[in-house]
Design a protein around this motif. Structure first.
Motif, short mmCIF file in Angstrom:
data_model
loop_
_atom_site.label_atom_id
_atom_site.label_comp_id
_atom_site.label_asym_id
_atom_site.label_seq_id
_atom_site.Cartn_x
_atom_site.Cartn_y
_atom_site.Cartn_z
N MET A 1 -37.24 18.19 12.23
CA MET A 1 -36.23 18.12 13.70
C MET A 1 -35.81 19.87 13.54
O MET A 1 -34.59 19.85 13.10
N GLN A 2 -36.39 20.47 14.52
CA GLN A 2 -36.56 21.78 14.54
C GLN A 2 -35.56 22.40 15.33
O GLN A 2 -35.05 23.07 15.10
N ASN A 3 -35.25 21.54 16.73
CA ASN A 3 -34.77 22.46 17.60
C ASN A 3 -33.48 21.61 18.22
O ASN A 3 -34.13 20.10 18.30
N ASP A 4 -32.95 22.04 18.46
CA ASP A 4 -31.62 20.64 19.28
C ASP A 4 -30.02 21.77 19.53
O ASP A 4 -30.29 22.44 18.84
N THR A 5 -29.60 21.05 20.51
CA THR A 5 -28.27 21.73 20.97
C THR A 5 -26.94 20.81 20.21
O THR A 5 -26.84 19.61 20.69
N TYR A 6 -25.96 21.49 19.53
CA TYR A 6 -24.76 20.56 18.85
C TYR A 6 -23.90 21.59 18.89
O TYR A 6 -23.66 22.16 19.19
N PHE A 7 -23.15 20.22 18.79
CA PHE A 7 -21.54 20.77 18.80
C PHE A 7 -21.23 20.74 16.67
O PHE A 7 -21.35 19.31 16.61
N GLU A 8 -20.25 21.59 16.38
CA GLU A 8 -19.98 21.19 14.84
C GLU A 8 -18.47 21.56 14.76
O GLU A 8 -17.45 22.63 15.25
N LEU A 9 -17.60 20.88 14.71
CA LEU A 9 -16.12 21.33 13.94
C LEU A 9 -16.21 21.87 12.50
O LEU A 9 -17.15 21.21 11.61
N GLU A 10 -15.52 22.97 11.90
CA GLU A 10 -14.98 23.44 11.09
C GLU A 10 -14.36 23.88 10.42
O GLU A 10 -13.08 24.15 11.77
N PHE A 11 -14.14 23.56 9.03
CA PHE A 11 -12.81 24.18 9.07
C PHE A 11 -12.33 24.06 7.72
O PHE A 11 -12.69 24.20 7.24
N ASN B 1 -27.53 10.98 14.46
CA ASN B 1 -26.60 11.69 14.83
C ASN B 1 -25.88 12.91 14.61
O ASN B 1 -24.87 13.24 15.14
N PHE B 2 -25.57 12.73 13.28
CA PHE B 2 -24.18 13.27 12.31
C PHE B 2 -24.85 13.84 11.21
O PHE B 2 -25.84 12.91 10.41
N PHE B 3 -24.18 15.08 10.66
CA PHE B 3 -24.17 15.65 9.48
C PHE B 3 -22.88 15.96 8.63
O PHE B 3 -22.77 16.90 9.97
N PHE B 4 -22.54 15.58 7.62
CA PHE B 4 -20.73 15.92 7.55
C PHE B 4 -20.97 16.62 5.95
O PHE B 4 -21.18 16.63 4.93
N GLN C 1 -12.43 25.55 13.37
CA GLN C 1 -12.80 26.29 14.80
C GLN C 1 -13.84 25.07 15.52
O GLN C 1 -14.77 24.37 14.43
N PHE C 2 -13.83 25.13 16.97
CA PHE C 2 -15.24 24.08 16.93
C PHE C 2 -16.31 25.31 18.20
O PHE C 2 -16.85 26.07 18.42
N ASN C 3 -17.51 25.52 17.29
CA ASN C 3 -18.68 25.56 17.44
C ASN C 3 -20.08 25.50 18.23
O ASN C 3 -20.34 23.89 18.16
N PHE C 4 -20.68 26.05 19.15
CA PHE C 4 -21.76 25.45 19.86
C PHE C 4 -23.17 26.28 19.50
O PHE C 4 -23.07 27.40 19.85
N TYR D 1 -13.39 23.38 2.35
CA TYR D 1 -14.06 24.30 3.42
C TYR D 1 -15.12 22.49 3.68
O TYR D 1 -15.28 21.57 2.81
N GLY D 2 -15.20 22.81 4.45
CA GLY D 2 -15.95 21.94 5.90
C GLY D 2 -17.06 21.39 7.13
O GLY D 2 -15.70 22.36 8.10
N PHE D 3 -17.88 20.83 7.55
CA PHE D 3 -18.16 20.47 8.50
C PHE D 3 -18.72 19.58 9.07
O PHE D 3 -19.68 18.97 7.98
N LEU D 4 -18.47 19.06 10.34
CA LEU D 4 -19.09 17.88 10.80
C LEU D 4 -20.03 18.74 12.39
O LEU D 4 -19.44 18.37 12.69
N ASP D 5 -21.06 18.06 12.28
CA ASP D 5 -21.67 18.13 13.05
C ASP D 5 -22.43 17.06 14.15
O ASP D 5 -22.94 16.10 13.71
N VAL D 6 -21.88 17.49 15.34
CA VAL D 6 -22.89 15.59 16.05
C VAL D 6 -24.33 16.44 17.03
O VAL D 6 -24.19 17.61 17.63
N PHE D 7 -25.09 15.82 16.55
CA PHE D 7 -26.19 16.43 17.27
C PHE D 7 -26.51 16.14 18.19
O PHE D 7 -25.94 14.94 18.47
N ASP D 8 -27.69 16.73 18.88
CA ASP D 8 -28.14 15.73 20.51
C ASP D 8 -26.88 16.15 21.29
O ASP D 8 -27.12 14.81 21.76
#
Length: 272
Positions: free
Chosen positions: A53-63, A94-97, A38-41, A73-80
């Motif tokens: 690092m408190q406030n951000d709008t980002y995309f996450e790929l979760e699987f 830029n990211f957290f995995f 799934q794709f999370n906003f 289980y895993g996810f990749l966060d792509v920040f800002d």
């Protein structure tokens, strides 16, 4: 301490009681395979990530999913994600995995190791990988536990190895442990088959004593997320408060800023 942990792990791995019936009687360990993606906003608000690092709008790929002996289980966060100067992540990491493969001991031994509420045993691993200065590896034991009312609770106890940790003294060493839990509990189901869930996790790091002498760090930390989501077949939306205590083993109020207290997450999801 680490040696004692792995001695216990090896003893458990050696258990293969003849009294247990085989979990898979016809040899097909893939009968229960499944997968999801799934794709999370996400909008984070006042969360307690170190260095403000408190406030951000980002995309996450979760699987996640299951294939034979492998539970994943895993996810990749792509920040800002919108390159916004208003984001606390702007011009930062830029990211957290997060990646957590588990290997079923039941399937590997060919025996059903069910005991009371414990449904299955695993060799658990976990990886935390940040953009610049974070790479932690974990290994230990995991279980799926059937809890009254809640249902299946995943639980893992693992030893912590540090490759990179923001130049901390424990880089390149084993230092501490982590206890992780996760759950997904449907609360209300509607006639159109949509439903509301309580889902979340608790991660407790402890025993990281090799950095305890650092005035800005601590030997333990806690993250506890409680999300409430409305799900359909293809979409979900939800809100979750998250409680932090000494996030990432940084003492709250030190040079890393406020790392304890409540943060908030708003999420919209598309399911593949």
């Amino acid at each position: 301490m680490i040696q004692n942990f792995f001695s216990t792990l090896l003893v458990v791995l050696a258990l293969s009681p003849a009294a247990f019936a085989a979990k898979i009687t016809d040899g097909d360990i893939h009968k229960g395979d499944y997968k999801w993606f799934q794709f999370n906003f996400i909008q984070s608000i006042d969360n307690k990530i170190p260095f403000e690092m408190q406030n951000d709008t980002y995309f996450e790929l979760e699987f996640g999913g299951r294939s034979g002996i492998l539970d994943l289980y895993g996810f990749l966060d792509v920040f800002d994600s919108f390159d916004s100067s208003k984001s606390d992540r702007h011009d930062g990491d830029n990211f957290f995995f997060k990646f957590g493969p588990r290997l079923s001991l039941d399937y590997m031994t060919g025996h059903d190791l069910t005991a009371g509420p414990i449904q299955e045993w695993f060799i658990s691993t976990l990886f935390y990988i940040g953009d610049r200065d974070l790479f932690e590896q974990y290994i230990g034991l995991g279980t799926d536990i059937q809890v009254p009312w809640l249902g299946k609770l995943g639980a893992n106890l693992m030893a912590r190895h540090v490759r990179e940790n923001f130049d901390a003294d424990d880089e390149g060493e084993w230092n501490g442990y982590i206890l992780t839990t996760n759950w997904f509990k449907p609360l209300v189901e509607f006639e159109n088959k949509s439903f509301i869930t309580w889902q979340g996790y608790l991660d407790y790091k402890f025993g990281a004593n090799k950095i305890a002498d650092d005035v800005d760090r601590t030997s333990w930390s806690l993250e506890w997320f409680n999300g409430f989501y409305w799900h359909t077949k293809r979409y979900s939306v939800g809100y979750g408060p998250k409680y932090y205590q000494n996030m990432a083993l940084f003492k709250s109020g030190g040079f890393a800023g406020e790392t304890s207290g409540f943060g908030h997450y708003l999420a919209a999801t598309y399911k593949f």
